[in-house]
Design a protein around this motif. Structure first.
Motif, PDB file in Angstrom:
ATOM      1  N   ASP A 111       0.995  -1.240  -0.104  1.00 14.70           N
ATOM      2  CA  ASP A 111       0.136  -0.078  -0.028  1.00 14.70           C
ATOM      3  C   ASP A 111       0.681   1.239  -0.126  1.00 14.70           C
ATOM      4  OD1 ASP A 111      -2.061   1.781   0.340  1.00 14.70           O
ATOM      5  OD2 ASP A 111      -2.487   1.353   2.198  1.00 14.70           O
ATOM      6  N   VAL A 112       1.056   1.813  -1.118  1.00 12.30           N
ATOM      7  CA  VAL A 112       2.288   2.937  -1.298  1.00 12.30           C
ATOM      8  C   VAL A 112       1.706   3.956  -0.549  1.00 12.30           C
ATOM      9  CG1 VAL A 112       3.499   4.095  -3.024  1.00 12.30           C
ATOM     10  CG2 VAL A 112       3.185   1.497  -3.516  1.00 12.30           C
ATOM     11  N   ASN A 114      -0.239   4.687   1.910  1.00 13.87           N
ATOM     12  CA  ASN A 114      -0.145   4.484   3.210  1.00 13.87           C
ATOM     13  C   ASN A 114       1.149   4.013   4.187  1.00 13.87           C
ATOM     14  OD1 ASN A 114      -2.933   5.652   3.966  1.00 13.87           O
ATOM     15  ND2 ASN A 114      -3.627   3.924   2.913  1.00 13.87           N
ATOM     16  N   GLY A 115       1.961   3.659   3.026  1.00 17.80           N
ATOM     17  CA  GLY A 115       3.144   3.224   3.500  1.00 17.80           C
ATOM     18  C   GLY A 115       3.487   1.879   4.288  1.00 17.80           C
ATOM     19  N   THR A 116       2.567   0.871   4.087  1.00 19.01           N
ATOM     20  CA  THR A 116       2.577  -0.569   4.591  1.00 19.01           C
ATOM     21  C   THR A 116       2.582  -1.441   3.464  1.00 19.01           C
ATOM     22  OG1 THR A 116       0.082  -0.656   4.584  1.00 19.01           O
ATOM     23  CG2 THR A 116       0.878   0.226   6.627  1.00 19.01           C
ATOM     24  N   ALA A 117       2.813  -2.721   3.909  1.00 20.71           N
ATOM     25  CA  ALA A 117       2.934  -3.826   2.848  1.00 20.71           C
ATOM     26  C   ALA A 117       2.957  -4.847   3.767  1.00 20.71           C
ATOM     27  CB  ALA A 117       4.417  -3.821   2.243  1.00 20.71           C
ATOM     28  N   GLY A 118       2.513  -6.191   3.173  1.00 16.70           N
ATOM     29  CA  GLY A 118       2.246  -7.466   3.876  1.00 16.70           C
ATOM     30  C   GLY A 118       1.457  -8.270   2.852  1.00 16.70           C
ATOM     31  N   TYR A 191      -3.095  -2.791   7.451  1.00 16.73           N
ATOM     32  CA  TYR A 191      -3.364  -2.513   6.136  1.00 16.73           C
ATOM     33  C   TYR A 191      -4.378  -1.324   6.475  1.00 16.73           C
ATOM     34  CZ  TYR A 191      -5.778  -2.070   1.558  1.00 16.73           C
ATOM     35  OH  TYR A 191      -6.184  -1.735   0.327  1.00 16.73           O
ATOM     36  N   GLU A 192      -4.118   0.178   6.083  1.00 17.63           N
ATOM     37  CA  GLU A 192      -4.878   1.303   6.467  1.00 17.63           C
ATOM     38  C   GLU A 192      -6.503   1.241   6.364  1.00 17.63           C
ATOM     39  OE1 GLU A 192      -3.537   3.530   8.027  1.00 17.63           O
ATOM     40  OE2 GLU A 192      -5.035   4.859   8.592  1.00 17.63           O
TER      41      GLU A 192
END
Ligand SMILES: [Zn+2]
Length: 267
Positions: A111-112, A114-118, A191-192
């Protein structure tokens, strides 16, 4: 997260024989994915173990994704393994290795904005990498770092923050906190958009708890109290979104002056 009892799984007629044939083919060198129809056939039966077709990892509703059957121990390569690992291929057709999962928990995504990944994909970290199985053996030898909804003790280890819906550890134990941190990262529980939905559920719950506390024990307000208490009970029911995290938040509200909270949790 809630506990899912795998023993309740109802296998379709003839499934075990199909699974055994596929397992034989894979043992002889076939690609497990060539027999994906075998686990896909269990999709509905697995979904039925948890109300509202919710993801076993995050309790979001699962859309009609094709890859909703996750192999808890990956059937392909395992990126966390210290040595080259071609996957727990011998468990590809073992129904106890299946978890019903949404795309966000199951597939790798970034998730570019909001700066999260998984997303789990080929991840399967262990508490102790030295105990890793590379061939059939006793699974009890491995302690997964990831929280497992099918383990009676794991679901209670994770909660969420009331103020933003972000997942957090429910325990003070450093080893358990480490497992929660790994699970948040691998299942993409931060995840936002999911946090926003969890936060909305938390706001509703806490508003109801505040009201129930005001009404409790007040003459003439018994009926109002009962109706709010029922709402709170519904919010922590297995059918409700993010019910495990809502139980965590409700536990934090327990107080000697409000014994009804513990009663609702046990109801
Ligand atoms: Zn999920």
């Amino acid at each position: 997260m809630r506990y899912i009892d795998q023993d309740e799984l109802a296998l379709p007629e003839g499934w075990l024989a199909k699974a055994a044939a596929a397992a034989d083919a894979v043992a002889a060198g076939a690609d497990p994915n060539a027999h994906a129809d075998v686990w896909r056939e269990l999709k509905d039966a697995l979904a039925a173990l948890f109300p509202e077709k919710k993801c076993w990892y995050c309790e979001s509703q699962v859309d009609r994704a094709d890859n909703a059957v996750d192999h808890f121990r990956p059937k392909g390569r395992v990126s966390d393994a210290a040595n080259a690992h071609t996957g727990y291929r011998w468990l590809a057709f073992d129904h106890r290795n299946y978890r019903y999962a949404c795309t966000y928990c199951n597939s790798r995504r970034k998730d570019v904005v909001n700066g999260t990944a998984g997303g789990k994909a080929d991840r399967f970290p262990l508490v102790d990498e030295n105990s890793r199985l590379y061939a059939p053996g006793p699974l009890s030898q491995e302690k997964p770092a990831l929280l497992d909804p099918c383990d009676l003790d794991d679901w209670e280890l994770i909660g969420c923050q009331q103020e933003n819906g972000k997942p957090c550890a429910a325990s003070q134990d450093p080893a358990e906190q480490h497992r929660v941190a790994e699970s948040i990262s691998v299942y993409h529980l931060d995840y936002e958009p999911t946090c926003k939905q969890r936060h909305a559920a938390a706001i509703r719950l806490m508003a109801d708890v505040d009201q129930a506390k005001l009404f409790f024990g007040k003459p003439g307000l018994q009926e109002h109290f009962t109706s709010v208490a029922k709402k709170i009970r519904r919010a922590i029911d297995r059918k409700a979104p993010f019910s495990g995290e809502m139980i965590f938040l409700l536990k934090g509200q327990r107080h000697d002056d409000h014994p009804w909270i513990q009663k609702l949790i046990e109801a």
